[in-house]
Write a protein that holds these residues in place. Structure first.
Motif, PDB file in Angstrom:
ATOM      1  N   THR A  15      -6.959  12.846  -9.265  1.00 26.61           N
ATOM      2  CA  THR A  15      -7.965  11.789  -8.995  1.00 26.61           C
ATOM      3  C   THR A  15      -9.112  12.068  -8.535  1.00 26.61           C
ATOM      4  O   THR A  15      -9.918  11.540  -6.963  1.00 26.61           O
ATOM      5  N   SER A  17     -12.190  13.114  -8.792  1.00 30.39           N
ATOM      6  CA  SER A  17     -12.717  12.442  -9.756  1.00 30.39           C
ATOM      7  C   SER A  17     -13.523  10.881 -10.206  1.00 30.39           C
ATOM      8  O   SER A  17     -14.220  10.602 -10.215  1.00 30.39           O
ATOM      9  N   GLN A  18     -13.193  10.724  -8.542  1.00 32.12           N
ATOM     10  CA  GLN A  18     -13.396   9.309  -8.962  1.00 32.12           C
ATOM     11  C   GLN A  18     -14.165   8.781  -8.247  1.00 32.12           C
ATOM     12  O   GLN A  18     -14.512   7.492  -8.561  1.00 32.12           O
ATOM     13  N   THR A  19     -15.153   9.487  -8.058  1.00 31.37           N
ATOM     14  CA  THR A  19     -16.766   9.191  -7.783  1.00 31.37           C
ATOM     15  C   THR A  19     -17.652   9.164  -8.865  1.00 31.37           C
ATOM     16  O   THR A  19     -18.511   9.166  -8.503  1.00 31.37           O
ATOM     17  N   HIS A  21     -18.609  10.708 -13.454  1.00 28.14           N
ATOM     18  CA  HIS A  21     -18.674  10.357 -13.977  1.00 28.14           C
ATOM     19  C   HIS A  21     -18.660  11.798 -15.462  1.00 28.14           C
ATOM     20  O   HIS A  21     -19.389  12.300 -15.159  1.00 28.14           O
ATOM     21  N   GLN A 403     -15.329   5.091 -13.597  1.00 34.40           N
ATOM     22  CA  GLN A 403     -15.080   4.323 -12.524  1.00 34.40           C
ATOM     23  C   GLN A 403     -14.101   3.201 -13.539  1.00 34.40           C
ATOM     24  O   GLN A 403     -15.606   2.155 -13.512  1.00 34.40           O
ATOM     25  N   GLY A 407     -13.188   4.424  -7.357  1.00 30.22           N
ATOM     26  CA  GLY A 407     -11.881   4.989  -6.612  1.00 30.22           C
ATOM     27  C   GLY A 407     -11.347   4.966  -7.409  1.00 30.22           C
ATOM     28  O   GLY A 407     -10.005   6.128  -7.487  1.00 30.22           O
ATOM     29  N   CYS A 408     -11.051   4.633  -8.966  1.00 35.60           N
ATOM     30  CA  CYS A 408     -10.409   5.127  -9.718  1.00 35.60           C
ATOM     31  C   CYS A 408     -10.966   5.129 -11.719  1.00 35.60           C
ATOM     32  O   CYS A 408     -11.174   5.004 -12.012  1.00 35.60           O
ATOM     33  N   SER A 409     -10.088   6.529 -11.872  1.00 36.42           N
ATOM     34  CA  SER A 409     -11.155   7.166 -13.097  1.00 36.42           C
ATOM     35  C   SER A 409     -10.086   6.957 -14.350  1.00 36.42           C
ATOM     36  O   SER A 409      -9.660   6.625 -14.046  1.00 36.42           O
ATOM     37  N   PHE A 428      -5.035   6.185 -11.485  1.00 38.82           N
ATOM     38  CA  PHE A 428      -5.530   5.471 -10.206  1.00 38.82           C
ATOM     39  C   PHE A 428      -4.348   5.987  -9.028  1.00 38.82           C
ATOM     40  O   PHE A 428      -2.614   5.865  -9.529  1.00 38.82           O
TER      41      PHE A 428
END
Length: 449
Positions: A15, A17-19, A21, A403, A407-409, A428
């Protein structure tokens, strides 16, 4: 002008990578796969080690294996300009200092390692060297939260220098930790200081332990700018970080497809499937909100006896789950497959980890048995998400789209995937989003307002 180094992230669950792309997530770390990551056009890539789900000994061994292969890969690609990030939990859970020690010993001669746990999308900030979680608008020191009571990664201190002393068992004293405060890094503060942040960075040596304040992304932007400048002048830094610093280091700009438009990746507008493994309080609250929706069907898995049951009982349980999943899908509904919510108590850490492995094995058999034409998959929980990518879907790499919620990739499987080609998969984290977070993501992918 400061050059942009390749940012290599060893992520202890999928998780981190949640910021960011448009980059690669690697679930394997053989030399050829690592070289693929190094050659990729993005400034950053992630190696999903999943070490938070492992024992300290396993975490150490895997981190060393990754670094050993990474050295060969960097040499093969002739890359000298890079930064290493040990990405971990923003609530301070994880194998620290085991992983940073292993990286330092294998890749060597770092001038400093930085603890930067701020994660703004999840309401985590650091000020006066103390780490806070914002709970219902209140800044709460993280040692007062449920995360500090974790049976594997519990801790006593929110003041990061004291946390470092605790976790290193006194090897690094709190008084010896270098502190980078918010006031120091903001322009007004720097104007008043006789020595700038970059000058302080240039003076670091011998893998000095440092902790970094941050309340806004702009704070980390300024810090990252100074870090990149110092690195371009030969300084070697290692980071133990949550996800927000990665935004500042990689400088990727806005994601191509906005979060609210991610539904365009759903395959043929079909219903999806949702897998919930995380047990933290926030996940349970989000799950309760989701199950009220009449377009989903809840399928609870009683995992309490999983370690005790025979192979025959386990197979019967799996068959029952998949029968209910396929029935829901045939009825045009989205099955929500979730593990029973009661908190189980284990005699020791090994038993807890063995139980976790047994639950994961069952859930991954569920993933492999999902209807082949599902439109999307949402995986709730960090360890669950890692297992979905590496085991359930058996991916070597996946491309991060961006995202779908802060915060959710969301990633997409390759077009040549044998079972689920071009399937959008949401990673998530258990402790991200408000109580309606899971509902919001589901609605965005099922084209509901």
């Amino acid at each position: 002008m400061t050059t942009q180094p390749k940012i290599i992230v060893l992520d202890d669950d999928p998780t981190g990578s949640q910021t960011v792309h448009s980059c690669l997530l690697l679930t394997r770390w053989d030399v050829e796969t690592l070289r693929e990551g190094l050659r990729d056009r993005s400034a950053i890539f992630f190696i999903l080690t999943n070490t938070r789900a492992l024992t300290p000994e396993q975490a150490d061994a895997i981190t060393r294996e990754v670094c050993h292969n990474l050295k060969q890969s960097l040499d093969a690609e002739n890359i000298e300009d890079f930064l290493i990030v040990s990405r971990s939990d923003s609530t301070l859970r994880g194998h620290y200092p085991i992983e940073t020690d292993a990286i330092a010993q294998e890749l060597g001669s770092f001038d400093a390692h930085f603890l930067t746990p701020a994660f703004f999308e999840g309401g985590r900030i650091t000020k006066n060297s103390t780490h806070y979680l914002i709970v219902d608008g209140v800044e709460t020191p993280v040692h007062e939260t449920e995360f500090a009571k974790d049976s594997v990664f519990g801790y006593q201190h929110s003041y990061l220098p004291a946390y470092v002393e605790e976790k290193t068992q006194g090897r690094i004293k709190a008084a010896d930790v270098e502190r980078f405060g918010i006031a120091d890094m903001r322009p007004a503060g720097e104007a008043m200081n006789p020595i700038s942040t970059e000058e302080r960075l240039m003076q670091l040596s011998d893998n000095r332990c440092c902790v970094v304040d941050a309340e806004t992304q702009a704070d980390l932007d300024r810090f990252a700018s100074d870090v990149l400048s110092a690195a371009s002048k030969g300084k070697r830094f290692l980071f133990r970080s949550a996800a927000s610093l990665l935004t500042s280091l990689a400088k990727l700009g806005p994601q191509p497809v906005p979060a609210e438009d991610m539904g365009q990746f759903v395959r043929e507008g079909k219903p999806g499937a949702i897998l919930v493994g995380s047990h933290v309080k926030k996940t349970t609250q989000q799950l309760e909100r989701l199950l009220v929706d009449t377009s989903v069907i809840g399928i609870e898995i009683d995992v309490s006896h999983l370690l005790e049951e025979s192979a025959t009982q386990r197979q019967a349980l799996l068959d029952k789950i998949l029968k209910n999943v396929h029935q829901a899908h045939n009825d045009g509904k989205t099955p929500v497959i979730y593990t029973s919510r009661e908190e189980l108590v284990f005699n020791d850490v090994q038993t807890r980890l063995a139980f976790g492995a047994a639950v994961s094995s069952l859930l991954m058999d569920v993933v492999r048995g999902l209807p082949k034409d599902i439109g999307f998959l949402i995986s709730k929980g960090g360890i669950t998400s890692n297992d979905v990518l590496s085991t359930g879907l058996a991916l070597t790499t996946a491309r991060l789209l961006g995202q779908v919620l802060a915060g959710c990739s969301i990633v997409r499987t390759p077009a040549e995937h044998p079972q689920f080609p071009n399937l959008p998969v949401v990673l998530f984290p258990g402790n991200v989003g408000d109580v309606n977070g899971l509902v919001t993501v589901y609605h965005r992918l099922s084209h509901q307002s």
